[in-house]
Structure formats: structure tokens, C-alpha cells
Design a protein around this motif. Sequence first.
Motif, PDB file in Angstrom:
ATOM      1  N   ASP A  90      12.583  13.966  27.174  1.00 57.10           N
ATOM      2  CA  ASP A  90      11.748  13.690  28.251  1.00 57.10           C
ATOM      3  C   ASP A  90      12.742  14.034  29.524  1.00 57.10           C
ATOM      4  O   ASP A  90      11.733  13.915  30.740  1.00 57.10           O
ATOM      5  CB  ASP A  90      11.576  12.160  28.241  1.00 57.10           C
ATOM      6  N   THR A  91      13.892  14.494  29.488  1.00 51.48           N
ATOM      7  CA  THR A  91      14.487  15.065  30.654  1.00 51.48           C
ATOM      8  C   THR A  91      14.000  16.007  31.639  1.00 51.48           C
ATOM      9  O   THR A  91      13.481  17.083  30.983  1.00 51.48           O
ATOM     10  CB  THR A  91      15.885  15.256  30.469  1.00 51.48           C
ATOM     11  N   ALA A  92      13.506  15.902  32.807  1.00 51.99           N
ATOM     12  CA  ALA A  92      12.838  16.935  33.487  1.00 51.99           C
ATOM     13  C   ALA A  92      12.638  16.396  34.982  1.00 51.99           C
ATOM     14  O   ALA A  92      12.934  15.168  35.099  1.00 51.99           O
ATOM     15  CB  ALA A  92      11.357  17.292  32.954  1.00 51.99           C
ATOM     16  N   VAL A  93      12.407  17.367  35.720  1.00 51.99           N
ATOM     17  CA  VAL A  93      11.858  16.986  37.270  1.00 51.99           C
ATOM     18  C   VAL A  93      10.434  16.465  37.030  1.00 51.99           C
ATOM     19  O   VAL A  93       9.545  17.209  36.636  1.00 51.99           O
ATOM     20  CB  VAL A  93      11.945  18.081  38.184  1.00 51.99           C
ATOM     21  N   TYR A  94       9.845  15.329  37.394  1.00 52.46           N
ATOM     22  CA  TYR A  94       8.724  14.944  37.175  1.00 52.46           C
ATOM     23  C   TYR A  94       7.885  14.769  38.672  1.00 52.46           C
ATOM     24  O   TYR A  94       8.343  14.495  39.555  1.00 52.46           O
ATOM     25  CB  TYR A  94       8.740  13.309  36.720  1.00 52.46           C
ATOM     26  N   TYR A  95       6.871  15.667  38.724  1.00 49.67           N
ATOM     27  CA  TYR A  95       5.968  15.819  39.747  1.00 49.67           C
ATOM     28  C   TYR A  95       4.640  14.916  39.878  1.00 49.67           C
ATOM     29  O   TYR A  95       3.830  14.929  38.878  1.00 49.67           O
ATOM     30  CB  TYR A  95       5.536  17.062  39.912  1.00 49.67           C
ATOM     31  N   CYS A  96       4.326  14.325  40.961  1.00 51.43           N
ATOM     32  CA  CYS A  96       2.896  13.741  41.019  1.00 51.43           C
ATOM     33  C   CYS A  96       1.943  14.623  41.632  1.00 51.43           C
ATOM     34  O   CYS A  96       2.610  15.613  42.549  1.00 51.43           O
ATOM     35  CB  CYS A  96       3.128  12.427  41.964  1.00 51.43           C
ATOM     36  N   ALA A  97       1.014  14.765  41.329  1.00 51.61           N
ATOM     37  CA  ALA A  97      -0.029  15.649  41.847  1.00 51.61           C
ATOM     38  C   ALA A  97      -1.442  15.191  41.993  1.00 51.61           C
ATOM     39  O   ALA A  97      -1.965  14.152  41.351  1.00 51.61           O
ATOM     40  CB  ALA A  97      -0.053  16.894  40.727  1.00 51.61           C
ATOM     41  N   ASP A  98      -2.294  15.860  42.849  1.00 52.02           N
ATOM     42  CA  ASP A  98      -3.586  15.044  43.297  1.00 52.02           C
ATOM     43  C   ASP A  98      -4.591  16.250  43.173  1.00 52.02           C
ATOM     44  O   ASP A  98      -4.456  17.595  43.232  1.00 52.02           O
ATOM     45  CB  ASP A  98      -3.571  14.748  44.653  1.00 52.02           C
ATOM     46  N   SER A  99      -5.898  15.888  42.551  1.00 52.67           N
ATOM     47  CA  SER A  99      -7.035  16.800  42.681  1.00 52.67           C
ATOM     48  C   SER A  99      -8.087  16.476  43.256  1.00 52.67           C
ATOM     49  O   SER A  99      -8.516  15.357  43.051  1.00 52.67           O
ATOM     50  CB  SER A  99      -7.066  17.244  41.148  1.00 52.67           C
ATOM     51  N   MET A 100      -8.707  17.674  43.875  1.00 50.30           N
ATOM     52  CA  MET A 100     -10.089  17.219  44.421  1.00 50.30           C
ATOM     53  C   MET A 100     -11.280  17.621  43.328  1.00 50.30           C
ATOM     54  O   MET A 100     -12.485  17.308  43.739  1.00 50.30           O
ATOM     55  CB  MET A 100     -10.229  18.075  45.841  1.00 50.30           C
ATOM     56  N   ARG A 101     -11.015  18.133  42.362  1.00 55.85           N
ATOM     57  CA  ARG A 101     -11.714  18.809  41.310  1.00 55.85           C
ATOM     58  C   ARG A 101     -12.558  17.426  40.621  1.00 55.85           C
ATOM     59  O   ARG A 101     -11.697  16.677  39.957  1.00 55.85           O
ATOM     60  CB  ARG A 101     -11.234  19.477  40.369  1.00 55.85           C
ATOM     61  N   TYR A 102     -13.789  17.349  40.613  1.00 55.66           N
ATOM     62  CA  TYR A 102     -14.516  16.073  39.990  1.00 55.66           C
ATOM     63  C   TYR A 102     -13.989  16.116  38.284  1.00 55.66           C
ATOM     64  O   TYR A 102     -13.811  14.894  37.645  1.00 55.66           O
ATOM     65  CB  TYR A 102     -15.968  16.260  40.070  1.00 55.66           C
ATOM     66  N   TRP A 103     -14.054  17.139  37.823  1.00 56.18           N
ATOM     67  CA  TRP A 103     -13.828  17.270  36.315  1.00 56.18           C
ATOM     68  C   TRP A 103     -12.367  17.993  36.171  1.00 56.18           C
ATOM     69  O   TRP A 103     -12.440  19.165  35.296  1.00 56.18           O
ATOM     70  CB  TRP A 103     -14.712  18.037  35.503  1.00 56.18           C
ATOM     71  N   ALA A 104     -11.388  17.445  37.068  1.00 57.89           N
ATOM     72  CA  ALA A 104     -10.115  18.222  36.660  1.00 57.89           C
ATOM     73  C   ALA A 104      -9.633  18.371  35.402  1.00 57.89           C
ATOM     74  O   ALA A 104      -9.723  16.957  34.625  1.00 57.89           O
ATOM     75  CB  ALA A 104      -8.927  17.447  37.559  1.00 57.89           C
ATOM     76  N   GLN A 105      -9.091  19.240  34.954  1.00 57.20           N
ATOM     77  CA  GLN A 105      -8.538  19.402  33.662  1.00 57.20           C
ATOM     78  C   GLN A 105      -7.022  19.073  33.586  1.00 57.20           C
ATOM     79  O   GLN A 105      -6.422  19.107  34.726  1.00 57.20           O
ATOM     80  CB  GLN A 105      -8.801  20.531  33.021  1.00 57.20           C
ATOM     81  N   PRO A 106      -6.323  18.669  32.659  1.00 61.46           N
ATOM     82  CA  PRO A 106      -4.687  18.405  32.592  1.00 61.46           C
ATOM     83  C   PRO A 106      -4.092  19.823  32.310  1.00 61.46           C
ATOM     84  O   PRO A 106      -3.214  20.040  31.631  1.00 61.46           O
ATOM     85  CB  PRO A 106      -4.643  17.860  31.395  1.00 61.46           C
ATOM     86  N   ARG A 107      -4.181  20.491  33.733  1.00 58.64           N
ATOM     87  CA  ARG A 107      -3.623  21.586  33.697  1.00 58.64           C
ATOM     88  C   ARG A 107      -2.960  21.836  35.389  1.00 58.64           C
ATOM     89  O   ARG A 107      -3.677  21.539  36.007  1.00 58.64           O
ATOM     90  CB  ARG A 107      -4.413  22.874  33.301  1.00 58.64           C
ATOM     91  N   PRO A 108      -1.886  22.231  35.599  1.00 55.09           N
ATOM     92  CA  PRO A 108      -1.370  22.557  36.967  1.00 55.09           C
ATOM     93  C   PRO A 108      -2.564  23.315  37.956  1.00 55.09           C
ATOM     94  O   PRO A 108      -2.294  22.792  39.140  1.00 55.09           O
ATOM     95  CB  PRO A 108      -0.153  23.475  36.765  1.00 55.09           C
ATOM     96  N   ALA A 109      -3.367  24.145  37.450  1.00 55.39           N
ATOM     97  CA  ALA A 109      -4.044  24.881  38.271  1.00 55.39           C
ATOM     98  C   ALA A 109      -5.170  24.127  38.845  1.00 55.39           C
ATOM     99  O   ALA A 109      -5.766  24.472  40.162  1.00 55.39           O
ATOM    100  CB  ALA A 109      -4.740  26.060  37.411  1.00 55.39           C
TER     101      ALA A 109
END
Length: 124
Positions: A90-109
Amino acid sequence: QVHLVESGGGLVQAGGSLRLSCTASGRILSSNAMGWFRQAPGKEREFVAMIRWSSSSTYYTDSVKGRFTISGDNAKNMVYLQMNSLKPEDTAVYYCADSMRYWAQPRPADFSSWGQGTQVTVSS
């Protein structure tokens, strides 16, 4: 644009717990989902967990199911990631992210705003 700030990372032994927090500011009313991603050295950024505000539905990558819990308070502009039974992988840099897409999918894009990241290190 939404401004995101993470906190709560650190060094923990395997089997331990950490709670990450993310505070959002800016154009928050346009947020439809928030998520956590992580990136280990030499690896691509990967999805960890997300929450859709409209339904309060949560989603997790398989490797963290049963160990991590995402929660949030849209009114307070906060999202959390409770991480239990941590493993060295689980070691990593963890990032919080926000999406404006109503049906945002679990992907960075699908996420347009990102925090600066917080380091999580799990020792064996």
C-alpha cells in the motif's frame, strides 16, 4: 477549478491504520464525485476509492476492499480514506481528486482537480 489539500499520511507498520483527509475549496458546487488514487515509485497512478455525491455510492479497487473505507461530507467539503490492515504494497503517494462528471468512472482521466499528494509508507 477545485483546490484540494490532503493530510494524514505517514509511516506505519504493516497491520496498522491511517486516516487520510482531503479538504476541498473553490467551485465545490460543481463536484459530482471525489476519489483517492495512489502512485508508487515507477508505477502509474491507480484508482483506490471514490464516492459519488448524488447517491453516496462508493467504489473500491479490489486490492483494498474490506480494508479501506471512503467517506465524505459534501456540506463540509471533506472526504476521508480510512485505511486498516495496511500492507507494504500500500506504500505510495496518495492523491485526492475531484470530478465534475455525473457518471465519473474510477480512472484518473475522469477527475479534473488533484491535490498535491500525501506519502503513505508501510513497513514490514
